[in-house]
Design an enzyme around this catalytic site. Structure first.
Site, PDB file in Angstrom:
ATOM      1  N   GLY A  51      30.187 -11.329 123.323  1.00  0.00           N
ATOM      2  CA  GLY A  51      31.598 -10.992 123.099  1.00  0.00           C
ATOM      3  C   GLY A  51      31.802  -9.530 122.748  1.00  0.00           C
ATOM      4  O   GLY A  51      32.715  -8.874 123.260  1.00  0.00           O
ATOM      5  N   CYS A  52      30.948  -9.014 121.886  1.00  0.00           N
ATOM      6  CA  CYS A  52      31.084  -7.619 121.455  1.00  0.00           C
ATOM      7  C   CYS A  52      30.780  -6.662 122.606  1.00  0.00           C
ATOM      8  O   CYS A  52      31.402  -5.599 122.728  1.00  0.00           O
ATOM      9  CB  CYS A  52      30.192  -7.339 120.257  1.00  0.00           C
ATOM     10  SG  CYS A  52      30.700  -8.293 118.803  1.00  0.00           S
TER      11      CYS A  52
END
Length: 163
Positions: A51-52
């Protein structure tokens, strides 16, 4: 900071807390360095996670148009400088990532607090984005944002893209 202070969120019109953190190259970066410019300060949990990485690459790919609209981007996480250095290199990131290992800045920005994951409650970084205007005042504060699609939503919220 106490938990109640740590979870106090910023709102439009608040003064953005000053900070001075190390970037991926070990250089000192302060919010004051950006006075006179609009700054998007986004908080993310951990470098090199799916996600990051998606969120960072979205900022990377939108940086030229954000800068053309007068915005600078700073990413902040509790990762150490060496982990950030690898993340920047691996993803060819073109904006500063800052190390907030003691999460003091995240706490000051209301981006550190209680989280729940699969029924487990713990303290951690809350994915958040704070937009700071040229005078150091919060012009937009978003908490619990989604990694995927966040930059597009932020651009719409800032009036940079049509709805």
């Amino acid at each position: 900071m106490s938990t109640s202070e740590a979870t106090a969120r910023l709102s439009t019109g608040d003064r953005a807390p000053e900070f001075n953190l190390s970037d991926a190259a070990g250089n000192s970066v302060a919010l004051a360095d950006y006075r006179g410019q609009k700054v998007i300060v986004y908080f993310y949990p951990a470098a090199s996670t799916p996600g990051c990485t998606k969120q960072a690459c979205d900022f990377r790919d939108s940086l030229a148009s954000l800068q053309a609209s007068g915005y600078q981007v700073l990413g902040v996480s509790p990762d150490g400088v060496s982990k950030l250095e690898k993340f920047v290199a691996n993803e060819e990131l073109n904006f500063p990532l800052l190390s907030d290992e003691d999460h003091a800045v995240a706490e000051a920005y209301g981006a550190w607090g209680e989280k729940k994951n699969y029924g487990r409650v713990y303290e951690g970084l809350i994915r958040s984005t704070i937009v700071v205007d040229e005078e150091g005042t919060v012009s937009l504060a978003q908490y619990n944002v989604r990694a995927t699609g966040h930059v597009a939503k932020l651009r719409r919220d800032l009036g940079l893209d049509p709805k």
